[in-house]
Design a protein around this motif. Structure first.
Motif, PDB file in Angstrom:
ATOM      1  N   SER A   1       0.704  -0.970   0.159  1.00 13.68           N
ATOM      2  CA  SER A   1      -0.229   0.049  -0.047  1.00 13.68           C
ATOM      3  C   SER A   1       1.028   1.204   0.026  1.00 13.68           C
ATOM      4  CB  SER A   1      -0.855  -0.147   1.246  1.00 13.68           C
ATOM      5  OG  SER A   1      -1.627   1.170   1.470  1.00 13.68           O
ATOM      6  N   PHE A   2       0.675   2.125  -0.983  1.00  7.20           N
ATOM      7  CA  PHE A   2       1.395   3.391  -0.804  1.00  7.20           C
ATOM      8  C   PHE A   2       1.193   4.123   0.236  1.00  7.20           C
ATOM      9  CE2 PHE A   2       1.796   7.749  -1.732  1.00  7.20           C
ATOM     10  CZ  PHE A   2       3.144   7.914  -2.437  1.00  7.20           C
ATOM     11  N   ASP A   3       0.105   4.340   0.754  1.00  7.81           N
ATOM     12  CA  ASP A   3      -0.425   5.115   1.845  1.00  7.81           C
ATOM     13  C   ASP A   3       0.399   4.503   3.193  1.00  7.81           C
ATOM     14  OD1 ASP A   3      -1.749   7.261   0.453  1.00  7.81           O
ATOM     15  OD2 ASP A   3      -3.673   6.083   0.684  1.00  7.81           O
ATOM     16  N   GLU A   4       0.351   3.240   3.326  1.00  2.00           N
ATOM     17  CA  GLU A   4       0.902   2.792   4.402  1.00  2.00           C
ATOM     18  C   GLU A   4       2.245   2.861   4.551  1.00  2.00           C
ATOM     19  OE1 GLU A   4      -0.648  -1.032   4.923  1.00  2.00           O
ATOM     20  OE2 GLU A   4      -2.605  -0.658   5.299  1.00  2.00           O
ATOM     21  N   THR A   5       3.066   2.571   3.340  1.00  6.98           N
ATOM     22  CA  THR A   5       4.720   2.624   3.106  1.00  6.98           C
ATOM     23  C   THR A   5       5.108   3.908   3.162  1.00  6.98           C
ATOM     24  OG1 THR A   5       4.263   0.765   1.451  1.00  6.98           O
ATOM     25  CG2 THR A   5       6.372   1.939   1.590  1.00  6.98           C
ATOM     26  N   PHE A   6       4.442   4.861   2.478  1.00  7.53           N
ATOM     27  CA  PHE A   6       5.069   6.311   2.637  1.00  7.53           C
ATOM     28  C   PHE A   6       4.035   7.377   3.246  1.00  7.53           C
ATOM     29  CE2 PHE A   6       6.754   4.236  -1.247  1.00  7.53           C
ATOM     30  CZ  PHE A   6       8.084   4.302  -0.741  1.00  7.53           C
ATOM     31  N   GLY A   7       3.164   6.899   4.012  1.00  7.10           N
ATOM     32  CA  GLY A   7       2.178   7.934   4.684  1.00  7.10           C
ATOM     33  C   GLY A   7       2.977   8.826   5.584  1.00  7.10           C
ATOM     34  N   SER A   8       3.985   8.316   6.499  1.00  6.90           N
ATOM     35  CA  SER A   8       4.775   9.363   7.290  1.00  6.90           C
ATOM     36  C   SER A   8       5.628  10.094   6.545  1.00  6.90           C
ATOM     37  CB  SER A   8       5.315   8.331   7.949  1.00  6.90           C
ATOM     38  OG  SER A   8       6.501   7.716   7.385  1.00  6.90           O
ATOM     39  N   VAL A   9       6.130  10.086   5.201  1.00  7.57           N
ATOM     40  CA  VAL A   9       6.801  10.798   4.550  1.00  7.57           C
ATOM     41  C   VAL A   9       6.043  11.904   4.156  1.00  7.57           C
ATOM     42  CG1 VAL A   9       8.335  10.986   2.355  1.00  7.57           C
ATOM     43  CG2 VAL A   9       8.531   8.851   3.802  1.00  7.57           C
ATOM     44  N   VAL A  10       4.985  11.334   3.510  1.00  9.44           N
ATOM     45  CA  VAL A  10       4.044  12.583   2.633  1.00  9.44           C
ATOM     46  C   VAL A  10       3.719  13.461   3.963  1.00  9.44           C
ATOM     47  CG1 VAL A  10       1.643  12.974   1.717  1.00  9.44           C
ATOM     48  CG2 VAL A  10       3.206  11.043   1.103  1.00  9.44           C
ATOM     49  N   GLU A  11       3.417  13.191   5.021  1.00 10.77           N
ATOM     50  CA  GLU A  11       2.923  13.911   5.957  1.00 10.77           C
ATOM     51  C   GLU A  11       4.272  14.881   6.601  1.00 10.77           C
ATOM     52  OE1 GLU A  11       1.726  11.791   9.391  1.00 10.77           O
ATOM     53  OE2 GLU A  11      -0.095  11.078   8.451  1.00 10.77           O
ATOM     54  N   SER A  12       5.303  14.659   6.233  1.00 11.97           N
ATOM     55  CA  SER A  12       6.483  15.277   6.637  1.00 11.97           C
ATOM     56  C   SER A  12       6.746  16.420   5.497  1.00 11.97           C
ATOM     57  CB  SER A  12       7.893  14.384   6.642  1.00 11.97           C
ATOM     58  OG  SER A  12       8.316  14.041   5.455  1.00 11.97           O
ATOM     59  N   LEU A  13       6.249  16.492   4.361  1.00 10.09           N
ATOM     60  CA  LEU A  13       6.453  17.189   3.116  1.00 10.09           C
ATOM     61  C   LEU A  13       5.528  18.582   3.539  1.00 10.09           C
ATOM     62  CD1 LEU A  13       6.239  14.820   0.256  1.00 10.09           C
ATOM     63  CD2 LEU A  13       8.573  15.535   1.740  1.00 10.09           C
ATOM     64  N   GLN A  14       5.914  19.653   2.964  1.00  9.44           N
ATOM     65  CA  GLN A  14       5.398  20.937   2.849  1.00  9.44           C
ATOM     66  C   GLN A  14       4.263  20.669   1.813  1.00  9.44           C
ATOM     67  OE1 GLN A  14       9.144  23.997   3.566  1.00  9.44           O
ATOM     68  NE2 GLN A  14       7.672  24.390   1.883  1.00  9.44           N
ATOM     69  N   ASP A  15       3.045  21.294   2.231  1.00  9.65           N
ATOM     70  CA  ASP A  15       1.915  21.043   1.643  1.00  9.65           C
ATOM     71  C   ASP A  15       2.003  21.538   0.100  1.00  9.65           C
ATOM     72  OD1 ASP A  15       0.655  20.132   3.938  1.00  9.65           O
ATOM     73  OD2 ASP A  15      -0.466  21.845   4.225  1.00  9.65           O
ATOM     74  N   ASP A  16       2.768  22.687  -0.310  1.00  6.21           N
ATOM     75  CA  ASP A  16       2.826  23.155  -1.560  1.00  6.21           C
ATOM     76  C   ASP A  16       3.688  22.249  -2.460  1.00  6.21           C
ATOM     77  OD1 ASP A  16       4.953  24.103  -0.431  1.00  6.21           O
ATOM     78  OD2 ASP A  16       4.712  26.273  -0.869  1.00  6.21           O
ATOM     79  N   TRP A  17       4.411  21.297  -1.912  1.00  5.92           N
ATOM     80  CA  TRP A  17       5.432  20.480  -2.551  1.00  5.92           C
ATOM     81  C   TRP A  17       4.694  19.432  -3.403  1.00  5.92           C
ATOM     82  CZ3 TRP A  17       9.911  18.867   1.249  1.00  5.92           C
ATOM     83  CH2 TRP A  17      10.568  19.959   1.258  1.00  5.92           C
ATOM     84  N   TYR A  18       3.337  18.937  -3.173  1.00  3.99           N
ATOM     85  CA  TYR A  18       2.710  17.925  -4.008  1.00  3.99           C
ATOM     86  C   TYR A  18       1.198  18.057  -3.948  1.00  3.99           C
ATOM     87  CZ  TYR A  18       1.048  16.769   1.019  1.00  3.99           C
ATOM     88  OH  TYR A  18       0.855  16.763   2.197  1.00  3.99           O
ATOM     89  N   ALA A  19       0.650  17.163  -4.671  1.00  4.17           N
ATOM     90  CA  ALA A  19      -0.907  17.087  -4.774  1.00  4.17           C
ATOM     91  C   ALA A  19      -1.319  15.752  -4.326  1.00  4.17           C
ATOM     92  CB  ALA A  19      -1.329  17.775  -5.977  1.00  4.17           C
TER      93      ALA A  19
END
Length: 398
Positions: free
Chosen positions: A352-370
């Motif tokens: 699962s992408f969300d389970e594998t990288f969820g914590s990474v996504v949360e660490s990123l600035q909001d304007d870095w991704y959609a």
């Protein structure tokens, strides 16, 4: 050689149904000071040109016998394929398309070696896409880069490319470089405007200067003979040219690539999606997928060794570990406006992408991704910090 790599006695033993082809022509008239792609100047390759092409054709013939369907896409790159004769190029393309024409066939050309003798390649639709390396329209900048072409060569090449498009409907792409020594933002915008005005291309590749170790340019920079922009200067420069291209109707579909409508490079999509492609020739690289397995093949950078060697000798195989496969997939997918499709990711890796990288996504600035329930994509702001984001993804894999 990595511990997991070994010479392969049965090279390319399994070829998937969907397969693209890359052929490397490592011949140039002269070598540019910035270039880290493998090529040799004319005095080094002239005596090896025919034996090089003989081996290349032998290997291609065997691949065509084993892969009894059209290649998804073909890319003839270099170096400069314009250093070959029409007969050599025509024969190679005819063989590569023995089972039918590919949806897209691209050939790279330098402007100074492109002439009307090559027009039949486009008239016959053996080639559907022309990619021409311009880099700059300014003579002083071109001299700094060590380019063999000058402004008048570029203008001639662009004019011939437009003629090919008008006569045969060939898609046109031009390569430009920015953040170059002596180049201003106004100069870079003027380069874009001139090419768009003269040729109306559907695709532009825009590369930020990278000072590659071991190049003549790197030597001058390290000695303080050439000033280069720092990171802040490069970022401001890139925003300027990116915005300019968008104002001209180009979509920013990959970090360094822009297109109009759906005229993206299908062959490069194969690379960015980590789908299967076969690379033939000195320094060529292949990637062959088999389920969740990805195997890379590489050929050494020595055209004389390749020209004199036995067919399929010198290709080295390396099967990526699951972690390496994941890292490479993320690194490539995050370069594009498609990003990571979570359903495709789970199907490919059983994760699962969300389970594998969820914590990474949360660490990123909001304007870095959609993000959405199905997709994770970087914004242009995210492109500016791509290396940092890829590193965080890699660290999350342990």
């Amino acid at each position: 050689m990595p511990p997991s790599a070994k010479p392969s006695s049965h090279v390319f033993s399994t070829l998937p149904d969907q397969l693209s082809l890359y052929v490397h022509i490592p011949f140039c008239t002269t070598c540019c000071s910035y270039c880290a792609f493998y090529s040799e100047p004319e005095e080094s390759w002239l005596e090896h040109r025919q034996p090089y092409m003989d081996r290349l054709m032998h290997e291609l013939e065997e691949i065509v016998l084993r892969h009894d369907r059209p290649f998804s896409s073909i890319f003839i790159g270099g170096g400069n394929p314009g250093c070959l004769t029409y007969q050599q190029l025509d024969g190679m393309l005819a063989l590569a398309q023995s089972h039918g024409k590919s949806e897209e066939c691209t050939i790279e050309m330098n402007p100074e070696t492109f002439d009307t003798s090559l027009f039949p390649l486009f008239a016959s639709k053996k080639v559907t896409r022309l990619s021409m390396g311009i880099q700059s329209m300014d003579d002083t900048v071109l001299a700094t880069l060590g380019r063999n072409a000058r402004r008048h060569d570029n203008l001639k090449g662009i004019s011939l490319a437009k003629e090919v498009h008008d006569l045969y409907g060939t898609d046109l792409s031009f390569d430009l470089m920015v953040c170059l020594p002596g180049q201003t933002l106004a100069m870079a915008k003027a380069d874009i405007d001139e090419i768009v005005c003269l040729a109306d291309p559907s695709h532009i590749s825009l590369y930020c200067l990278t000072v590659e170790e071991g190049t003549a340019l790197s030597d001058k920079v390290s000695k303080g003979l050439l000033p280069v922009l720092d990171e802040d200067g490069q970022e401001a420069f890139l925003w300027g040219v990116w915005d300019h291209l968008k104002s001209l109707g180009f979509s920013h579909y990959e970090v360094s690539n822009f297109c109009k409508g759906s005229k993206y490079c299908k062959h490069n999509r194969t690379y960015w999606n980590l789908e299967s492609y076969l690379g033939l020739g000195s320094s060529a690289v292949s990637a062959i997928r088999g389920g969740q397995t990805l195997c890379h093949y590489s050929q050494e950078e020595d055209l004389a060794t390749y020209a004199q060697g036995k067919d399929f000798s010198g290709y080295v195989a390396e099967t990526l570990t699951e972690k390496e496969h994941l890292e490479e997939y993320c690194m490539m997918a995050l370069r594009t406006d498609v990003g990571i499709d979570k359903i495709v990711f789970e199907k490919r890796f059983s994760l699962s992408f969300d389970e594998t990288f969820g914590s990474v996504v949360e660490s990123l600035q909001d304007d870095w991704y959609a993000k959405s329930p199905q997709r994770f994509v970087l914004t242009e702001i995210g492109y500016m910090v791509l290396d940092e984001i890829v590193l965080r993804f890699a660290l999350a894999l342990g």
